[in-house]
Design a protein around this motif. Structure first.
Motif, mmCIF file in Angstrom:
data_model
loop_
_atom_site.group_PDB
_atom_site.id
_atom_site.type_symbol
_atom_site.label_atom_id
_atom_site.label_comp_id
_atom_site.label_asym_id
_atom_site.label_seq_id
_atom_site.Cartn_x
_atom_site.Cartn_y
_atom_site.Cartn_z
ATOM 1 N N GLN A 2 0.912 -1.170 -0.047
ATOM 2 C CA GLN A 2 -0.098 0.007 -0.100
ATOM 3 C C GLN A 2 0.817 1.348 0.049
ATOM 4 O O GLN A 2 1.938 1.217 0.804
ATOM 5 C CB GLN A 2 -0.927 0.208 1.335
ATOM 6 N N LEU A 3 0.399 2.228 -0.977
ATOM 7 C CA LEU A 3 1.155 3.457 -0.819
ATOM 8 C C LEU A 3 0.255 4.433 -0.579
ATOM 9 O O LEU A 3 -0.871 4.707 -1.125
ATOM 10 C CB LEU A 3 1.694 3.711 -2.554
ATOM 11 N N GLN A 4 0.630 5.435 0.374
ATOM 12 C CA GLN A 4 -0.021 6.475 1.013
ATOM 13 C C GLN A 4 1.094 7.865 0.732
ATOM 14 O O GLN A 4 1.754 8.187 1.093
ATOM 15 C CB GLN A 4 -0.085 6.175 2.454
ATOM 16 N N ALA A 5 0.276 8.551 -0.116
ATOM 17 C CA ALA A 5 0.671 9.695 -0.644
ATOM 18 C C ALA A 5 0.202 11.013 0.279
ATOM 19 O O ALA A 5 -0.929 11.068 0.553
ATOM 20 C CB ALA A 5 0.569 10.152 -1.935
ATOM 21 N N CYS A 21 5.763 9.872 0.138
ATOM 22 C CA CYS A 21 4.880 8.562 -0.125
ATOM 23 C C CYS A 21 5.241 7.289 0.592
ATOM 24 O O CYS A 21 6.351 6.955 0.656
ATOM 25 C CB CYS A 21 5.080 8.104 -1.671
ATOM 26 N N TYR A 94 0.345 11.317 -8.061
ATOM 27 C CA TYR A 94 0.432 9.988 -7.587
ATOM 28 C C TYR A 94 1.735 9.537 -7.626
ATOM 29 O O TYR A 94 2.445 9.681 -8.308
ATOM 30 C CB TYR A 94 -0.303 9.015 -8.430
ATOM 31 N N GLY A 114 -0.434 4.551 -5.175
ATOM 32 C CA GLY A 114 -1.074 5.548 -4.117
ATOM 33 C C GLY A 114 -2.389 6.260 -4.451
ATOM 34 O O GLY A 114 -2.882 6.190 -5.745
ATOM 35 N N GLN A 115 -2.975 6.977 -3.643
ATOM 36 C CA GLN A 115 -4.290 7.353 -3.873
ATOM 37 C C GLN A 115 -4.497 8.846 -4.402
ATOM 38 O O GLN A 115 -5.388 9.178 -4.950
ATOM 39 C CB GLN A 115 -5.039 7.495 -2.364
#
Length: 123
Positions: A2-5, A21, A94, A114-115
């Protein structure tokens, strides 16, 4: 994976922002990372990429000399430092993880995304 920006926001032209990120998983350091952006009504555009070790980077022509990509493998985090921002930099940004360790500007080379985080530059 999972990638969280994060780190987007509203800034005046000429200002700076730093995107982060954060990645889950134990194999972050094995893969290249990239940043892409998408403005309303436009295709997703390559911004910057960094190799697995951080030793090699590559930038899109529109951001070269203004943006800097980096990574901290101990923190499983990639960064995009954006300076001298222009209104045309306005987009959703992203982060993405490549299928490989080598840097790549090819969107299809990235398999985890990521989102997105919104960056708005006012004139």
């Amino acid at each position: 994976v999972q990638l969280q920006a994060s780190g987007g926001g509203l800034v005046q032209a000429g200002g700076s922002l730093r995107l982060s990120c954060a990645a889950s998983g134990r194999t972050f350091s094995d893969y290249a990372m990239g940043w892409f952006r998408q403005a309303p009504g436009k295709e997703r555009e390559f911004v910057a990429t960094i190799s697995w070790s951080g030793g090699s980077t590559y930038y899109g022509d529109s951001v070269k000399g203004r943006f800097t990509i980096s990574r901290d493998n101990a923190k499983n985090t990639a960064y995009l430092q954006m300076n001298s921002l222009k209104p045309e930099d306005t987009a959703v940004y992203y982060c993405a993880r490549s299928r490989h360790g080598a840097r790549s500007y090819v969107l299809g080379e990235y398999d985890y995304w990521g989102q997105g985080t919104q960056v708005t530059v006012s004139s």
